[in-house]
Design an enzyme around this catalytic site. Structure first.
Site, PDB file in Angstrom:
ATOM      1  CG  ASN A  82      -8.692  21.867 -31.593  1.00  7.81           C
ATOM      2  OD1 ASN A  82      -9.457  22.780 -31.291  1.00  7.81           O
ATOM      3  ND2 ASN A  82      -7.755  22.011 -32.536  1.00  7.81           N
ATOM      4  CE  LYS A 115     -12.159   0.964 -33.642  1.00  3.23           C
ATOM      5  NZ  LYS A 115     -12.488   0.582 -35.034  1.00  3.23           N
ATOM      6  CB  SER A 133     -19.252  20.883 -28.624  1.00  3.17           C
ATOM      7  OG  SER A 133     -20.506  21.137 -29.211  1.00  3.17           O
ATOM      8  CE1 TYR A 147     -18.392  24.292 -36.683  1.00  5.07           C
ATOM      9  CE2 TYR A 147     -20.223  25.608 -35.860  1.00  5.07           C
ATOM     10  CZ  TYR A 147     -18.953  25.090 -35.705  1.00  5.07           C
ATOM     11  OH  TYR A 147     -18.244  25.363 -34.566  1.00  5.07           O
ATOM     12  CE  LYS A 151     -17.584  21.773 -33.955  1.00  6.69           C
ATOM     13  NZ  LYS A 151     -16.405  21.071 -33.390  1.00  6.69           N
TER      14      LYS A 151
END
Length: 273
Positions: A82, A115, A133, A147, A151
């Site tokens: 997030n 990862k 997203s 930005y 995204k």
């Protein structure tokens, strides 16, 4: 047995609301914040919530946070990437540091956290990775070069990653929120990159700023996104993308129906350009 969600960016906004929402649903929550986790009295007071320091741009803090969560809860069923922010402005006026920070947080940070969670889910042979997203990962608006670029990257990396993770039992999902009532206008202004000496942009900027001031009227509350995240985490569907917010539903649907020229013309018309 309680399930566990690991969430980045819980200091405020969507991350914080989501941490509380999952806790209320009976989950264990590893709620990460960039600094001073001991000072978060609200989250620390909740049962089955562990507040941990994590900076998505520093892999050593990611590794430490993941280790702490596993030691406390035993496993991680869901990762919610997030943490993120929006840097806006005129590209010519944008410092290199701002460019790198936008992608370090929104893209590289997402990759680094993912990862370091994958080995745990691989050993469990199951797990769900949910990446935040935006409708801004499907459409673009003025001043959003950095930005939207970040995204769009989150959309692409998530979709590609799903191919290698699905065979080992891990699902990848995307949440695409629209405008959320988290002081969008103030955030844009705080991170706005402009240079007053570049006067050629002045007429464009004046029109865009008027449009931005009016943009928050259709915003949804953050709980709308939290509920959509919970749906993605629990519905057992192969569905990859989840749209959150009426405005996002409308705008993304419209974009699918328009060719590039028609979409760009529509935005210019709506923004008075």
């Amino acid at each position: 047995m309680r399930k566990t969600i690991f969430i980045t960016g819980c200091s405020s906004g969507i991350g914080r609301i989501t941490a509380k929402h999952f806790q209320q649903k009976g989950w264990n929550v590893a709620a990460t914040v960039r600094s001073n986790p001991e000072q978060d009295t609200e989250l620390n007071s909740l049962d089955n919530v562990q507040v941990i320091a994590l900076d998505v741009t520093k892999e050593d803090t990611i590794q430490s946070a993941v280790q702490q969560a596993v030691e406390r809860f035993g496993k991680i069923d869901v990762l919610l990437n997030n943490a993120g922010y929006g840097s806006y402005g005129i590209l010519e006026a944008t410092p290199e540091q701002a460019m790198r920070m936008q992608f370090d947080v929104n893209v590289i940070g997402t990759l680094l956290v993912t990862k370091n969670i994958i080995p745990i889910m691989r050993k469990q042979q199951e797990g769900i990775i949910i990446n935040i997203s935006s409708m801004g990962g499907k459409i673009t608006l003025p001043l959003g070069t950095l930005y939207h670029g970040s995204k769009f990257a989150v959309e692409g990396l998530s979709e590609a990653l799903s191919f290698e993770l699905e065979p080992i039992g891990i699902k990848v999902k995307l949440i695409e929120p629209g405008m959320i009532n988290t002081n969008f206008e103030d955030t844009v202004m705080k991170n706005l990159n402009i240079d007053p000496s570049q006067t050629e942009y002045a007429p464009f900027l004046e029109k865009v700023m008027i449009a931005i001031q009016q943009a928050g009227s259709g915003a949804s509350e953050a709980i709308v996104v939290a509920e959509k995240i919970y749906e993605a985490a629990t519905d057992n569907k192969k569905q990859m993308r989840y749209i959150a917010g009426a405005d996002a539903e409308e705008i993304i649907a419209a974009r699918k129906q328009l060719d590039d020229d028609s979409y760009l013309s529509l935005i210019k018309q709506n923004w008075g350009l």
